[in-house]
Design a protein around this motif. Structure first.
Motif, PDB file in Angstrom:
ATOM      1  N   MET A   1       0.821  -1.365  -0.318  1.00  0.00           N
ATOM      2  CA  MET A   1      -0.139   0.176  -0.063  1.00  0.00           C
ATOM      3  C   MET A   1       1.109   1.220   0.086  1.00  0.00           C
ATOM      4  SD  MET A   1      -3.117  -1.500   2.577  1.00  0.00           S
ATOM      5  CE  MET A   1      -3.316   0.577   3.375  1.00  0.00           C
ATOM      6  N   LYS A   2       1.462   1.631   0.922  1.00  0.00           N
ATOM      7  CA  LYS A   2       2.727   2.660   1.300  1.00  0.00           C
ATOM      8  C   LYS A   2       3.755   2.815  -0.498  1.00  0.00           C
ATOM      9  CE  LYS A   2       3.701   4.994   3.910  1.00  0.00           C
ATOM     10  NZ  LYS A   2       3.021   6.227   4.199  1.00  0.00           N
ATOM     11  N   THR A   3       3.942   1.371  -0.853  1.00  0.00           N
ATOM     12  CA  THR A   3       4.664   1.874  -1.636  1.00  0.00           C
ATOM     13  C   THR A   3       3.462   1.807  -3.718  1.00  0.00           C
ATOM     14  OG1 THR A   3       6.083  -0.438  -2.056  1.00  0.00           O
ATOM     15  CG2 THR A   3       5.952   0.060  -4.037  1.00  0.00           C
ATOM     16  N   ARG A   4       2.445   2.047  -3.653  1.00  0.00           N
ATOM     17  CA  ARG A   4       1.740   2.121  -3.862  1.00  0.00           C
ATOM     18  C   ARG A   4       1.072   3.608  -4.337  1.00  0.00           C
ATOM     19  NH1 ARG A   4      -3.764   3.058  -4.742  1.00  0.00           N
ATOM     20  NH2 ARG A   4      -4.385   3.421  -6.911  1.00  0.00           N
ATOM     21  N   ALA A   5       1.131   4.041  -2.779  1.00  0.00           N
ATOM     22  CA  ALA A   5       1.109   5.301  -2.230  1.00  0.00           C
ATOM     23  C   ALA A   5       2.447   6.530  -3.104  1.00  0.00           C
ATOM     24  CB  ALA A   5       1.285   5.726  -1.542  1.00  0.00           C
ATOM     25  N   PHE A   6       3.517   6.397  -2.819  1.00  0.00           N
ATOM     26  CA  PHE A   6       4.630   6.839  -3.005  1.00  0.00           C
ATOM     27  C   PHE A   6       4.984   6.387  -5.167  1.00  0.00           C
ATOM     28  CE2 PHE A   6       6.516   5.633   0.644  1.00  0.00           C
ATOM     29  CZ  PHE A   6       6.421   6.709   1.756  1.00  0.00           C
ATOM     30  N   GLN A   7       4.263   5.506  -6.028  1.00  0.00           N
ATOM     31  CA  GLN A   7       4.467   5.384  -6.965  1.00  0.00           C
ATOM     32  C   GLN A   7       3.655   6.597  -7.505  1.00  0.00           C
ATOM     33  OE1 GLN A   7       6.525   3.633  -8.317  1.00  0.00           O
ATOM     34  NE2 GLN A   7       5.450   4.049 -10.605  1.00  0.00           N
ATOM     35  N   VAL A   8       2.496   6.529  -7.357  1.00  0.00           N
ATOM     36  CA  VAL A   8       1.620   7.947  -7.196  1.00  0.00           C
ATOM     37  C   VAL A   8       2.122   9.302  -7.339  1.00  0.00           C
ATOM     38  CG1 VAL A   8      -0.784   9.161  -7.352  1.00  0.00           C
ATOM     39  CG2 VAL A   8      -0.367   6.823  -7.348  1.00  0.00           C
ATOM     40  N   GLU A   9       2.745   9.657  -6.159  1.00  0.00           N
ATOM     41  CA  GLU A   9       3.177  10.465  -5.719  1.00  0.00           C
ATOM     42  C   GLU A   9       4.874  11.340  -6.791  1.00  0.00           C
ATOM     43  OE1 GLU A   9       5.408  12.961  -1.685  1.00  0.00           O
ATOM     44  OE2 GLU A   9       4.595  10.607  -1.572  1.00  0.00           O
ATOM     45  N   GLN A  10       5.734  10.081  -6.733  1.00  0.00           N
ATOM     46  CA  GLN A  10       7.095   9.960  -7.932  1.00  0.00           C
ATOM     47  C   GLN A  10       6.822  10.414  -8.695  1.00  0.00           C
ATOM     48  OE1 GLN A  10       8.537   6.914  -9.418  1.00  0.00           O
ATOM     49  NE2 GLN A  10       9.635   8.368 -10.474  1.00  0.00           N
ATOM     50  N   MET A  11       5.219   9.976  -9.823  1.00  0.00           N
ATOM     51  CA  MET A  11       4.689   9.939 -11.015  1.00  0.00           C
ATOM     52  C   MET A  11       4.432  11.388 -10.734  1.00  0.00           C
ATOM     53  SD  MET A  11       5.346   7.168 -12.399  1.00  0.00           S
ATOM     54  CE  MET A  11       5.522   7.899 -14.055  1.00  0.00           C
ATOM     55  N   GLN A  12       3.969  12.277  -9.915  1.00  0.00           N
ATOM     56  CA  GLN A  12       3.428  13.252 -10.105  1.00  0.00           C
ATOM     57  C   GLN A  12       5.180  14.030 -10.431  1.00  0.00           C
ATOM     58  OE1 GLN A  12       1.397  13.801  -6.672  1.00  0.00           O
ATOM     59  NE2 GLN A  12      -0.944  13.359  -7.605  1.00  0.00           N
ATOM     60  N   TYR A  13       5.768  14.224  -9.174  1.00  0.00           N
ATOM     61  CA  TYR A  13       6.880  15.276  -9.310  1.00  0.00           C
ATOM     62  C   TYR A  13       7.627  14.906 -10.939  1.00  0.00           C
ATOM     63  CZ  TYR A  13       6.314  15.809  -4.194  1.00  0.00           C
ATOM     64  OH  TYR A  13       6.150  16.101  -3.407  1.00  0.00           O
TER      65      TYR A  13
ATOM     66  N   ILE B   1       3.922  -8.687  -6.017  1.00  0.00           N
ATOM     67  CA  ILE B   1       2.759  -7.059  -5.764  1.00  0.00           C
ATOM     68  C   ILE B   1       2.663  -6.381  -5.776  1.00  0.00           C
ATOM     69  CG2 ILE B   1       1.610  -7.146  -3.783  1.00  0.00           C
ATOM     70  CD1 ILE B   1       1.391 -10.023  -2.218  1.00  0.00           C
ATOM     71  N   SER B   2       4.246  -5.182  -5.485  1.00  0.00           N
ATOM     72  CA  SER B   2       4.870  -4.499  -5.642  1.00  0.00           C
ATOM     73  C   SER B   2       4.481  -3.742  -7.728  1.00  0.00           C
ATOM     74  CB  SER B   2       5.961  -4.503  -5.660  1.00  0.00           C
ATOM     75  OG  SER B   2       6.668  -2.818  -5.387  1.00  0.00           O
ATOM     76  N   ASN B   3       4.453  -4.834  -7.957  1.00  0.00           N
ATOM     77  CA  ASN B   3       4.584  -4.118  -9.779  1.00  0.00           C
ATOM     78  C   ASN B   3       3.472  -4.867  -9.841  1.00  0.00           C
ATOM     79  OD1 ASN B   3       7.570  -5.237  -9.587  1.00  0.00           O
ATOM     80  ND2 ASN B   3       7.643  -6.566 -10.759  1.00  0.00           N
ATOM     81  N   ILE B   4       2.584  -5.066  -9.575  1.00  0.00           N
ATOM     82  CA  ILE B   4       1.059  -5.200  -9.535  1.00  0.00           C
ATOM     83  C   ILE B   4       0.670  -3.519  -9.273  1.00  0.00           C
ATOM     84  CG2 ILE B   4      -1.601  -5.516  -9.089  1.00  0.00           C
ATOM     85  CD1 ILE B   4      -0.037  -8.647  -8.906  1.00  0.00           C
ATOM     86  N   ALA B   5       1.206  -3.070  -8.082  1.00  0.00           N
ATOM     87  CA  ALA B   5       0.167  -1.929  -7.480  1.00  0.00           C
ATOM     88  C   ALA B   5       0.983  -0.724  -8.549  1.00  0.00           C
ATOM     89  CB  ALA B   5       1.234  -1.469  -6.105  1.00  0.00           C
ATOM     90  N   GLN B   6       2.905  -1.169  -8.793  1.00  0.00           N
ATOM     91  CA  GLN B   6       2.786  -0.168  -9.882  1.00  0.00           C
ATOM     92  C   GLN B   6       2.227  -0.077 -12.214  1.00  0.00           C
ATOM     93  OE1 GLN B   6       6.609  -0.517 -10.235  1.00  0.00           O
ATOM     94  NE2 GLN B   6       7.525  -0.009  -7.951  1.00  0.00           N
ATOM     95  N   ALA B   7       2.229  -1.071 -11.516  1.00  0.00           N
ATOM     96  CA  ALA B   7       1.433  -0.769 -13.726  1.00  0.00           C
ATOM     97  C   ALA B   7      -0.266  -0.247 -13.350  1.00  0.00           C
ATOM     98  CB  ALA B   7       0.715  -2.318 -12.998  1.00  0.00           C
ATOM     99  N   ARG B   8      -0.814  -0.678 -11.692  1.00  0.00           N
ATOM    100  CA  ARG B   8      -2.649  -0.082 -11.383  1.00  0.00           C
ATOM    101  C   ARG B   8      -2.141   1.835 -11.745  1.00  0.00           C
ATOM    102  NH1 ARG B   8      -5.180  -2.015  -5.917  1.00  0.00           N
ATOM    103  NH2 ARG B   8      -7.039  -0.068  -6.858  1.00  0.00           N
ATOM    104  N   VAL B   9      -0.981   2.098 -11.194  1.00  0.00           N
ATOM    105  CA  VAL B   9      -0.998   3.530 -11.424  1.00  0.00           C
ATOM    106  C   VAL B   9      -1.350   3.515 -13.143  1.00  0.00           C
ATOM    107  CG1 VAL B   9       0.094   4.894 -10.501  1.00  0.00           C
ATOM    108  CG2 VAL B   9      -0.523   3.575  -9.071  1.00  0.00           C
TER     109      VAL B   9
END
Length: 598
Positions: free
Chosen positions: A423-435, A541-549
């Motif tokens: 969950m935290k990895t997905r949140a960080f992924q969204v924030e990192q893509m925005q930056y 699981i981490s890759n799936i979270a990133q792919a969802r974003v």
């Protein structure tokens, strides 16, 4: 070098021999059947096996011969079905072959007719196996390829595809000298972007059409005068609209329809590989029991060792076929996603360009498309890891009993930790893509206005802004790396903790429980099988979270409005002004304020 006509004659002769040997096999099998009927007529009563076995085997040989002729008519150059069939038939005939040889050495030949027919049958099986391994030439009715340097994979035989022998020439050439662009083969037709992008765009249009058809509207047409612009904003009045929640076309569903069937073939290979991975621990248990038994015959030990070797070879071949399908699917996914994003970027409206900048489009084609390619490599672990864990725990339960529950408890305790990290990895992924989007957008503006920046000496201030955004992005990446390190440490130590806990509980819970060699080695082999799914599951699981974003970002971009190709009429107009505007209002977007009145 032999000419094509000579080669074709040789291939035709081989096919003729294959069919002829198949007919001989049928004749040999039914000769045994007629011989049994002859014995029955003479008053003897042969066992039923002498009637059933030749009948079934003879029918099987006739079907195999018909299949040889049918695949030849279809232009099949190398039949995997027939190679596997002849290999299994030869393998099954080795056991009675050995038995007849041993009985002949000890007791002599008791039934000369069946002894002779069996050795003829075994020799013909070996000939069929050798001939079926040879690849036939391309038939005359095959389409002529215009590619100058085609990939040999398309014409490779079954064994060449199975062992990747078709790639040997490229590997040897790369060993001798550095490869150049002219050395590389052309892409297969199914792998070319013109093929995969067209399929994806077609499925995307179908998905959008289904969504539009579900939105039912009843309209009333308005009267429109020719060469006259009305004050009315629309050409029809909406009388009735279905009151449903607006849905967006699913890009994930489109990807599954386009690339799912091909990817499922790799999933089948993965299933067989998972099941074969549990064969060796069982054979290891049988081998240890054979070593303990001094009265066991030596041939039984050789058979167990041979089965372990064949199981490992089959597992390796199947696993690499699975990865081949996964890698090809990932390559096609990336090409198709890059192509459809590039095509969309050419036709979006000005309003969409304000929200989807050049930097975001570049990120979509480079970063987000790459994530799908990385995901497909181990996507099957999403179902394969639970299957392997369940089977390993089942066999551990059979070997160690309820003590394995201690190891299960350790794995269960790690699941909430991994869920939190995901969950935290997905949140960080969204924030990192925005930056990242903000940084690339700013860099694009800097490069477009570099003359102004040089003129006013604004480089330090803009460079500081870029560094600030990059610092925030690196901070997010640092946090994600810490989480990834924590997840990797937890799941890397999981197999060791599970084995240690299980053995400790097994020894201490009951004094009669003895950890002998059979239990220890078999359990360790099962724990080694557990290591890979436990290590790969958090990464998947981490890759799936990133792919969802990424899939949400791509879906939002593809849902942008496009330019209307019918907005410009190129037909000849009546004499007069080429363009006439009455009471026109102009704006950059429908929702923005008007910028020009006429």
């Amino acid at each position: 070098m032999t000419s094509p006509s000579v080669r074709w004659c040789v291939v035709t002769f081989v096919v003729f021999v294959l069919q002829l040997v198949g007919v001989f096999l049928w004749g040999v099998c039914w000769a045994d059947l007629f011989y049994s009927f002859h014995k029955l007529v003479q008053g003897e009563a042969p066992p039923p096996v002498f009637f059933v076995t030749p009948l079934i085997v003879g029918i099987t040989m006739i079907v195999a011969t018909i299949l040889i002729h049918y695949e030849r008519l279809r232009g099949v150059q190398s039949s995997g079905v027939l190679i596997i069939f002849w290999f299994l038939a030869t393998l099954c005939a080795i056991v009675p072959f050995r038995s007849k040889v041993m009985s002949t050495v000890k007791q002599g030949v008791s039934d000369r007719f069946r002894f002779t027919t069996f050795f003829i049958y075994f020799s013909l099986l070996v000939v069929q196996l050798i001939l079926s391994c040879l690849k036939e030439a391309r038939p005359f009715f095959s389409p002529v390829s215009s590619v100058c340097n085609p990939c040999p994979e398309s014409d490779a035989g079954f064994l060449s595809r199975l062992t990747f022998w078709w790639f040997t020439k490229m590997a040897i050439l790369g060993y001798r000298r550095p490869l150049e662009e002219k050395d590389l083969w052309s892409l297969n037709e199914d792998d070319q972007s013109i093929s995969v992008v067209s399929k994806l765009i077609k499925e995307w249009e179908v998905e959008k059409a289904k969504l539009r058809s579900s939105e039912v509207q009843f309209t009333k047409a308005q009267e429109v005068e020719i060469n006259h612009v009305s004050d009315k904003p629309t050409e029809s009045d909406v009388l009735l609209v279905t009151n449903q929640k607006k849905r967006e076309p699913s890009f994930l569903k489109v990807l599954l329809k386009t690339f799912g069937p091909f990817f499922m073939i790799g999933s089948v290979f993965k299933l067989f590989q998972d099941l074969l991975s549990f064969v060796n621990p069982q054979l290891l248990s049988v081998l240890i029991a054979f070593v303990k038994d001094s009265s066991a015959p030596a041939w039984w030990g050789f058979c167990i060792a041979a089965l372990m070797f064949l199981s490992s070879v089959a597992q390796t071949l199947i696993l690499h076929q699975h990865f081949q399908y996964c890698f090809v699917t990932g390559m096609r996914l990336r090409s198709a996603i890059t192509g459809i994003i590039y095509r969309k970027s050419l036709v979006i409206t000005n309003a969409a360009k304000r929200s989807s900048t050049v930097g975001e489009v570049v990120n979509l084609m480079s970063v987000d498309a790459q994530r799908f390619q990385d995901l497909t490599t181990f996507l099957n672990m999403l179902w394969s890891a639970p299957l392997q864990i369940f089977l390993a725990l089942y066999f551990l339960w059979e070997n160690l009993g309820p003590s394995v529950l201690a190891g299960v408890a350790v794995m269960v305790l790690l699941i909430p930790i991994n869920a939190f990290i995901a969950m935290k990895t997905r949140a960080f992924q969204v924030e990192q893509m925005q930056y990242k989007d903000s940084r690339i957008k700013l860099m694009n503006e800097i490069l477009n206005g570099i003359k102004v920046l040089k003129l006013y000496a604004w480089e330090p201030s803009f460079a500081q802004k870029v560094v600030e955004i990059r610092s925030k992005e690196l901070n997010v990446l640092r946090k994600a790396a810490y989480l990834n390190a924590l997840s990797t440490f937890a799941w890397t130590s999981a197999p060791f903790l599970v084995a240690l806990t299980t053995f400790a509980v097994y020894v201490t819970v009951d004094e009669t429980n003895i950890l002998d060699a059979e239990k220890a080695f078999v359990s360790l082999s099962l724990f080694n099988i557990l290591r890979f799914p436990l290590n790969m599951l958090p990464q998947v699981i981490s890759n799936i979270a990133q792919a969802r974003v990424s899939i949400r970002r791509i879906q939002n971009f593809l849902a942008n409005d496009e330019l209307d190709p019918d907005a410009v009429n190129k037909d000849k107009t009546i004499p007069g002004n080429a363009i006439t505007v009455h009471n026109g209002t102009f704006s950059w977007a429908r929702s923005s304020e008007p910028v020009l009145h006429k």
